[in-house]
Design a protein around this motif. Structure first.
Motif, PDB file in Angstrom:
ATOM      1  N   GLY A 189       0.823  -1.197   0.000  1.00 29.96           N
ATOM      2  CA  GLY A 189       0.000   0.000   0.000  1.00 29.96           C
ATOM      3  C   GLY A 189       0.855   1.244   0.000  1.00 29.96           C
ATOM      4  O   GLY A 189       2.047   1.212   0.333  1.00 29.96           O
ATOM      5  N   LEU A 266       1.483   0.587  -9.265  1.00 32.14           N
ATOM      6  CA  LEU A 266       0.494   1.203  -8.375  1.00 32.14           C
ATOM      7  C   LEU A 266      -0.677   1.795  -9.157  1.00 32.14           C
ATOM      8  O   LEU A 266      -1.835   1.570  -8.821  1.00 32.14           O
ATOM      9  CB  LEU A 266       1.178   2.285  -7.531  1.00 32.14           C
ATOM     10  CG  LEU A 266       0.275   3.091  -6.609  1.00 32.14           C
ATOM     11  CD1 LEU A 266      -0.454   2.187  -5.626  1.00 32.14           C
ATOM     12  CD2 LEU A 266       1.091   4.145  -5.852  1.00 32.14           C
ATOM     13  N   GLU A 296      -0.133  -6.778 -10.753  1.00 33.27           N
ATOM     14  CA  GLU A 296      -0.619  -6.062  -9.572  1.00 33.27           C
ATOM     15  C   GLU A 296      -1.899  -5.301  -9.911  1.00 33.27           C
ATOM     16  O   GLU A 296      -2.029  -4.736 -10.992  1.00 33.27           O
ATOM     17  CB  GLU A 296       0.421  -5.043  -9.102  1.00 33.27           C
ATOM     18  CG  GLU A 296       1.702  -5.632  -8.575  1.00 33.27           C
ATOM     19  CD  GLU A 296       2.656  -4.531  -8.138  1.00 33.27           C
ATOM     20  OE1 GLU A 296       2.197  -3.551  -7.527  1.00 33.27           O
ATOM     21  OE2 GLU A 296       3.857  -4.646  -8.438  1.00 33.27           O
ATOM     22  N   HIS A 298      -4.286  -2.445  -7.797  1.00 41.23           N
ATOM     23  CA  HIS A 298      -4.487  -1.654  -6.593  1.00 41.23           C
ATOM     24  C   HIS A 298      -5.733  -0.791  -6.747  1.00 41.23           C
ATOM     25  O   HIS A 298      -5.969  -0.218  -7.819  1.00 41.23           O
ATOM     26  CB  HIS A 298      -3.285  -0.733  -6.341  1.00 41.23           C
ATOM     27  CG  HIS A 298      -1.993  -1.465  -6.140  1.00 41.23           C
ATOM     28  ND1 HIS A 298      -1.499  -1.769  -4.883  1.00 41.23           N
ATOM     29  CD2 HIS A 298      -1.091  -1.976  -7.018  1.00 41.23           C
ATOM     30  CE1 HIS A 298      -0.354  -2.419  -5.005  1.00 41.23           C
ATOM     31  NE2 HIS A 298      -0.082  -2.558  -6.294  1.00 41.23           N
ATOM     32  N   SER A 315      -3.826   3.451  -0.663  1.00 43.76           N
ATOM     33  CA  SER A 315      -4.156   2.388  -1.619  1.00 43.76           C
ATOM     34  C   SER A 315      -4.242   1.044  -0.915  1.00 43.76           C
ATOM     35  O   SER A 315      -3.762   0.858   0.202  1.00 43.76           O
ATOM     36  CB  SER A 315      -3.103   2.342  -2.740  1.00 43.76           C
ATOM     37  OG  SER A 315      -1.871   1.850  -2.241  1.00 43.76           O
ATOM     38  N   ARG A 317      -3.927  -3.225  -2.031  1.00 46.79           N
ATOM     39  CA  ARG A 317      -3.622  -4.204  -3.087  1.00 46.79           C
ATOM     40  C   ARG A 317      -4.621  -5.346  -3.027  1.00 46.79           C
ATOM     41  O   ARG A 317      -4.775  -6.014  -1.998  1.00 46.79           O
ATOM     42  CB  ARG A 317      -2.212  -4.746  -2.900  1.00 46.79           C
ATOM     43  CG  ARG A 317      -1.850  -5.779  -3.953  1.00 46.79           C
ATOM     44  CD  ARG A 317      -0.391  -6.128  -3.901  1.00 46.79           C
ATOM     45  NE  ARG A 317      -0.025  -7.098  -4.925  1.00 46.79           N
ATOM     46  CZ  ARG A 317       1.212  -7.280  -5.363  1.00 46.79           C
ATOM     47  NH1 ARG A 317       2.189  -6.551  -4.855  1.00 46.79           N
ATOM     48  NH2 ARG A 317       1.473  -8.161  -6.276  1.00 46.79           N
TER      49      ARG A 317
END
Length: 390
Positions: A189, A266, A296, A298, A315, A317
């Motif tokens: 995060g 991100l 990933e 997020h 954020s 994940r």
């Protein structure tokens, strides 16, 4: 999705503790005209989402919060029948706070919002209404109630192995306005605030945030991290000035590697962004990824200024299962909720897609006879393959 980035934030030297690596984010100057404050909620909360829907949750704190103390609604710990003259002798009560909306303007220059709840709500509300057209495959419940109720699991930061200790020993840098949290070098995060004093006040609250299943597992299973040591070529160092130049060069290389590789996933350029509130030249919004598999994903919320620079960021994940569910729903919605049309885009046929929906927890959306039919098809194919192998 607007081009969210960490521009204006410099990456500082990382600190590792066990399997947790914390990377500070520094500002040359605080963001003007915006501050964040913490307001602690010690009681369970009922949050009015805005369309008559409410949910009950324990919310540890809000940012820029305000509320009225005094008498309010309360939940009783038990029930007891009393005479009307016995007022005041009933069982103990647990107070409950009513929060109106997750983000609410409480004054001309103040906005109260519930951190991470705003982002998680955006994920839970993904295609929440279900099929827009009454295709024959979907159940009456799917058409009437959509994906309600829908729930996802997450872990409190206190339950992520080593995170509390890492935050406790972490050295806060001058000018630090944020941190990137990694567990087993997986980005867990990001947290950014407008002012260094806000960060110092809110640093400890990171253990009260939500973290995904993958992060929880990595905290349990992964060994301690290396310190990412670098070796300076002594043939290039003759004076203290040379040594400072080498240290600066390695710091710049580390920051570039972090920003491009470790934190590169991100923000998803193919994701979506929703503006939620405006406040004195700033905008509060939340973002969702594109739910691409095997990468990933997020979700998060951000406050940006008029030029798109991030003043606040938090954020979360998503786990592999959450990404898979989001992937299924977005592909179904993109094909008008027709199983036969969506299946080729997901690399399967209608029967395979129906069973995949069931395994993902959405089996209740399909009519029982339709689901049974697809199960029988899958069973017959499996038996045919088994006979062919003999």
């Amino acid at each position: 999705m607007p081009s969210l980035s960490l521009a204006g934030l410099a990456t500082g030297p990382a600190q590792a503790w066990g399997s947790v690596r914390l990377v500070p984010l520094l500002r040359d100057e605080p963001v003007p005209h915006l501050r964040l404050h913490r307001r602690v909620y010690r009681d369970p909360s009922i949050v009015e989402v805005g369309d008559g829907t409410v949910y009950t949750s324990f919310i540890p704190h809000a940012f820029v919060a305000t509320w009225q103390d005094g008498d309010g609604p309360a939940a009783s710990y038990g029930t007891r029948l009393l005479d009307k003259d016995d007022a005041g002798t009933g069982p103990a009560r647990m107070p409950i706070r009513v929060r109106r909306r997750m983000a609410r303007r409480v004054a001309r220059d103040r906005l109260r919002f519930l951190p991470l709840h705003l982002a998680v709500e955006g994920y839970l509300a993904l295609h929440f209404g279900g099929p827009e057209i009454a295709w024959e495959e979907w159940s009456r419940r799917a058409l009437d109630r959509g994906l309600s109720p829908r729930c996802e699991e997450s872990y409190l930061g206190l339950h992520v192995q080593g995170l509390e200790d890492a935050l406790g020993v972490f050295e806060i840098h001058p000018g630090q306005c944020g941190v990137m949290i990694y567990v087993a070098d997986a980005l867990a995060g990001a947290f950014v605030v407008p002012h260094p004093d806000d960060y110092r006040a809110l640093h400890a609250t990171l253990v009260e945030d939500l973290y995904g299943e993958r992060i929880y597992q990595y905290g349990l299973l992964r060994p301690p991290l290396d310190g990412m040591l670098v070796r300076i070529d002594d043939t290039r160092v003759r004076t203290p000035r040379d040594l400072r130049a080498e240290a600066a060069r390695f710091q710049a290389e580390w920051a570039r590697f972090h920003d491009e590789v470790m934190a590169g996933g991100l923000f998803d350029p193919d994701g979506t962004y929703q503006e939620v509130q405006y406040l004195n030249g700033f905008t509060l919004g939340r973002f969702l990824p594109s739910f691409a598999l095997r990468r990933e994903n997020h979700i998060g919320e951000a406050v940006t200024d008029g030029e798109g620079r991030i003043a606040y960021l938090k954020s979360f994940r998503l786990s592999d299962g959450q990404v898979h569910r989001g992937h299924l729903l977005t592909r179904l919605a993109a094909h008008g909720w027709r199983l036969a049309d969506a299946a080729p885009a997901l690399g399967t046929d209608a029967a395979g897609l129906a069973l995949r929906l069931e395994r993902s927890g959405f089996g209740y959306l399909l009519r029982q006879d339709v689901l049974d039919h697809y199960r029988a098809q899958a069973r017959a194919r499996s038996q045919a393959r088994a006979r062919a192998r003999r």
